[in-house]
Scaffold this active site. Structure first.
Site, mmCIF file in Angstrom:
data_model
loop_
_atom_site.group_PDB
_atom_site.id
_atom_site.type_symbol
_atom_site.label_atom_id
_atom_site.label_comp_id
_atom_site.label_asym_id
_atom_site.label_seq_id
_atom_site.Cartn_x
_atom_site.Cartn_y
_atom_site.Cartn_z
ATOM 1 N N ASP A 114 0.869 -1.180 0.000
ATOM 2 C CA ASP A 114 0.000 0.000 0.000
ATOM 3 C C ASP A 114 0.909 1.234 0.000
ATOM 4 O O ASP A 114 1.760 1.370 0.883
ATOM 5 C CB ASP A 114 -0.897 -0.008 1.245
ATOM 6 C CG ASP A 114 -2.279 0.587 0.986
ATOM 7 O OD1 ASP A 114 -3.288 -0.056 1.325
ATOM 8 O OD2 ASP A 114 -2.317 1.698 0.416
ATOM 9 N N ASP A 221 -2.902 4.867 -2.507
ATOM 10 C CA ASP A 221 -3.944 5.461 -1.693
ATOM 11 C C ASP A 221 -4.325 6.854 -2.210
ATOM 12 O O ASP A 221 -3.440 7.670 -2.482
ATOM 13 C CB ASP A 221 -3.433 5.566 -0.257
ATOM 14 C CG ASP A 221 -4.525 5.874 0.742
ATOM 15 O OD1 ASP A 221 -4.454 6.940 1.370
ATOM 16 O OD2 ASP A 221 -5.457 5.063 0.851
ATOM 17 N N GLU A 279 -6.292 4.155 -6.080
ATOM 18 C CA GLU A 279 -7.595 4.421 -5.458
ATOM 19 C C GLU A 279 -7.965 5.859 -5.816
ATOM 20 O O GLU A 279 -7.180 6.778 -5.547
ATOM 21 C CB GLU A 279 -7.538 4.251 -3.946
ATOM 22 C CG GLU A 279 -8.869 4.488 -3.261
ATOM 23 C CD GLU A 279 -8.740 4.870 -1.800
ATOM 24 O OE1 GLU A 279 -9.661 4.542 -1.029
ATOM 25 O OE2 GLU A 279 -7.725 5.492 -1.421
ATOM 26 N N HIS A 353 -11.394 -2.522 3.094
ATOM 27 C CA HIS A 353 -11.315 -2.130 4.513
ATOM 28 C C HIS A 353 -12.049 -0.822 4.805
ATOM 29 O O HIS A 353 -12.142 -0.407 5.958
ATOM 30 C CB HIS A 353 -9.844 -1.970 4.913
ATOM 31 C CG HIS A 353 -9.186 -0.886 4.166
ATOM 32 N ND1 HIS A 353 -8.970 -0.936 2.794
ATOM 33 C CD2 HIS A 353 -8.738 0.330 4.558
ATOM 34 C CE1 HIS A 353 -8.410 0.197 2.399
ATOM 35 N NE2 HIS A 353 -8.265 0.977 3.446
ATOM 36 N N ASP A 354 -12.575 -0.176 3.751
ATOM 37 C CA ASP A 354 -13.328 1.086 3.916
ATOM 38 C C ASP A 354 -14.818 0.903 3.668
ATOM 39 O O ASP A 354 -15.580 1.863 3.804
ATOM 40 C CB ASP A 354 -12.830 2.133 2.903
ATOM 41 C CG ASP A 354 -11.445 2.664 3.232
ATOM 42 O OD1 ASP A 354 -10.772 3.141 2.285
ATOM 43 O OD2 ASP A 354 -11.035 2.587 4.402
HETATM 44 O O1 TEU Z 1 -9.475 5.954 1.556
HETATM 45 C C1 TEU Z 1 -9.854 7.093 0.888
HETATM 46 C C2 TEU Z 1 -11.274 7.310 0.898
HETATM 47 O O2 TEU Z 1 -11.795 7.874 0.021
HETATM 48 C C3 TEU Z 1 -12.015 6.757 2.017
HETATM 49 O O3 TEU Z 1 -11.505 7.195 3.177
HETATM 50 C C4 TEU Z 1 -13.409 7.222 1.982
HETATM 51 O O4 TEU Z 1 -13.449 8.538 2.166
HETATM 52 C C5 TEU Z 1 -14.191 6.644 3.027
HETATM 53 O O5 TEU Z 1 -13.602 5.779 3.796
HETATM 54 C C6 TEU Z 1 -15.288 5.945 2.389
HETATM 55 O O6 TEU Z 1 -16.150 5.777 3.332
HETATM 56 C C7 TEU Z 1 -8.087 5.762 1.668
HETATM 57 C C8 TEU Z 1 -7.846 4.528 2.516
HETATM 58 O O7 TEU Z 1 -8.386 3.424 1.856
HETATM 59 C C9 TEU Z 1 -8.503 4.781 3.852
HETATM 60 O O8 TEU Z 1 -8.465 3.642 4.668
HETATM 61 C C10 TEU Z 1 -7.781 5.934 4.511
HETATM 62 O O9 TEU Z 1 -8.454 6.253 5.688
HETATM 63 C C11 TEU Z 1 -7.768 7.155 3.602
HETATM 64 O O10 TEU Z 1 -7.445 6.859 2.251
HETATM 65 C C12 TEU Z 1 -6.694 8.116 4.056
HETATM 66 O O11 TEU Z 1 -5.435 7.531 3.861
#
Ligand code: TEU
Length: 579
Positions: A114, A221, A279, A353-354
């Site tokens: 990542d 990310d 992403e 994970h989000d």
């Molecule tokens: O996620 C980016 C992102 O767009 C998400 O945080 C989104 O806003 C939200 O979770 C959707 O509900 C990335 C990573 O995947 C996330 O885990 C991190 O928190 C974020 O970036 C910051 O690094």
């Protein structure tokens, strides 16, 4: 201090990665905090992952995407990095990571790291130095003076009215230097200034260091936020709101593709056939076509958010819920299939994970239909054209946890939203309901290995409560049951390895308007794959005239035994091959 690797196994080299190998690969995402704990401290770690490598090999995945394991104060569970070239002791050591890389490569599995370079931790030495206005590192981040005429440090004095993704203003006032710094995520995640070539060079050096260590690619990310419009200006807030969500108007900046192409060139991403996936919240099909077009040498694929935002109210936040309609979901994936059919390449995911668990969000996680809906969602996703991503536990049909009180939550986004919403006078039950459906913690509860204590995840106290349904939903039970979700996913992966039509066949959606049926074909040379699925909890008849003649078709995979008629039972799916 950087440690030179003692030996890098033969794979992990460009030779071990044929051209576009990732087009027939399946990726498995590991969230290290929640996968497997080896030392009883209640948090997953790298030796825990190493102890499960045979499980991954049995599933048959080709790549592991490892969410961050770098040194971090863990404000956002590792997406806030204070040292890119070391492992946080919570997860282990660089030696452990070398052992993981070797163990994966021995089993023919590649490792994707990542890459979190839109921002660092505020405890990263770069930012610590940058706090000093005279430091040569000052311009490594976005520092701006307070708004003219406003009292520094008071609401409204921020340089622009941008809101952070985890609630609150996206600017934080640094008393000592009398200026604000930008953070699109938490205040402990200051954004790097990619306009500064020194910043970019330092990042490319770090990436080459990991490539030399044997990694096979990068998941990047929020990489579409690295080029920001300059100057940064105010946005128009919604009525009654003071701030505007930053992610909305800093994405897709003017130099994004220039930076991606430079990174590709400088690190040798394509030259070494490394897997790259970006992403990109807010990315469009047009942008993705350009960015993933091999001719542009930028990225192999991107993660879009369009399909996982279908259950949010238009213009609303992720917490403003609306039901998902199957035609809308089919339509969106179809648009991306068509949009990237002849240029570029799609990633395919429902879980990560989000996001809340797919079987709870898109399927039916009740006892009657959980297994078949988890299988059928897998079938539909994996038979689309693109590279599929499995999130840990998806192959078991793990469900949302539906926490009932705020104390159970650990995710900074969820905890901040709860506080923010209550401060705006929202009803506590309504806020808790949105959290139980959409919180990221639904994906982060510990992995279920068996029906023993704490689901076999730890001998300590798990950092996040284990979902009580682990007693029936766990890897040991799934492996022992030939009809389990696990073995269904294993077969889906085999189909992608055994049939080129799965990886390369042209996609065509059928019955687009059906509210229950998700059906489509994939065609390559004289082979046609026919996929039909009932994505509802009520039986449905598939109109024969909507399908190719299946008289001489071979049934490759099915959730239900009797596939004699075109009546599909609840959450039944089938994959046929013609030719
Ligand atoms: O996620 C980016 C992102 O767009 C998400 O945080 C989104 O806003 C939200 O979770 C959707 O509900 C990335 C990573 O995947 C996330 O885990 C991190 O928190 C974020 O970036 C910051 O690094």
């Amino acid at each position: 201090m950087t440690v030179e690797p003692s030996s890098v196994s033969s794979s992990g080299t460009a030779e071990s990665r044929p051209h576009h190998w990732w087009k027939s690969a399946v990726v498995y995402q590991i969230y290290p905090r929640s996968f497997a704990d080896s030392n009883g401290d209640g948090t997953g770690d790298i030796p825990g992952i190493i102890s499960k490598l045979d499980y991954l090999a049995q599933l048959g995945v080709d790549v592991v995407w490892l969410s961050p394991i770098y040194t971090s104060p863990m404000d956002d569970n590792g997406y806030d990095i204070s040292n890119y070239q070391d492992v946080d002791p919570l997860f282990g050591s660089l030696d452990d990571l070398d052992e993981l890389i070797a163990g994966l490569h021995e089993r023919g599995i590649k490792l994707v790291m990542d890459l979190v370079v839109n921002h660092t931790s505020d405890e990263h030495p770069w930012f610590v130095e940058s706090r000093n206005p005279k430091s040569p590192k000052r311009n490594w981040y976005w520092w701006r003076p307070p708004r003219k005429g406003a009292t520094p440090g008071t609401p409204g004095a921020e340089p622009t009215n941008m809101e952070a993704a985890f609630s609150g203003p996206a600017w934080d006032y640094d008393e000592q230097s009398g200026e604000y710094y930008l953070h699109i995520f938490s205040r402990k995640q200051p954004d790097l200034n990619w306009e500064n070539p020194k910043v970019r060079r330092a990042i490319y050096d770090m990436m080459r260091w990991w490539v030399d260590r044997g990694v096979d690619g990068f998941r990047m990310d929020v990489i579409n936020l690295i080029s920001k419009p300059d100057p940064l200006t105010d946005g128009r807030p919604e009525p009654g709101r003071q701030y505007v969500r930053a992610v909305k108007f800093v994405g897709q900046g003017p130099r994004l593709q220039e930076f991606l192409a430079e990174m590709n060139r400088e690190v040798g991403l394509d030259a070494q056939n490394l897997l790259t996936v970006g992403e990109m919240p807010g990315v469009t099909i047009e942008m993705a076509r350009e960015i993933t077009d091999p001719a542009n040498a930028e990225l192999n694929m991107v993660f879009t958010f369009e399909h996982v935002d279908l259950d949010r109210m238009p213009e609303g936040s992720k917490w403003d819920l609306r039901p998902i309609e199957l035609p809308a979901l089919k339509k969106n994936l179809n648009e991306w299939q068509i949009g990237l059919a002849d240029a570029g390449w799609n990633s395919l995911y429902f879980d990560n994970h989000d996001q809340p668990r797919a079987v709870s969000r898109f399927g039916d996680d009740g006892p009657e239909h959980r297994v078949n809906s988890a299988k059928t969602l897998g079938t539909v996703l994996h038979m689309h054209k693109g590279t599929p991503y499995i999130y840990q536990g998806e192959e078991l049909g793990m469900t949302n946890s539906y926490f009932s009180n705020i104390e159970q939550y650990a995710d900074i986004e969820s905890v901040n939203y709860h506080a923010d919403a209550l401060s705006l006078g929202m009803e506590a039950d309504a806020v808790l309901h949105s959290l139980s459906v959409k919180s990221r913690d639904n994906a982060r509860t510990p992995m279920h290995w068996d029906d023993g204590s704490h689901a076999g995840f730890t001998e300590g106290i798990p950092w996040l409560p284990v979902n009580p349904n682990y007693v029936t939903i766990n890897a040991r039970a799934a492996i022992a049951d030939a009809n389990s979700v696990f073995h269904h996913f294993r077969r889906l992966i085999e189909l992608r390895h055994d049939y080129r039509v799965v990886a390369e066949g042209r996609f065509e959606l059928l019955l687009a308007g059906s509210e229950q049926i998700w059906a489509f074909t994939r065609t390559l040379d004289n082979q046609v794959l026919v996929v039909m699925a009932n994505c509802s909890s009520a039986p449905v008849d598939v109109p024969a005239d909507a399908l190719p003649d299946l008289g001489r078709a071979q049934l490759l995979l099915a959730t239900h035994r009797d596939a004699g008629s075109l009546r599909l039972l609840p959450w039944e799916s089938r994959v046929y091959l013609l030719g």
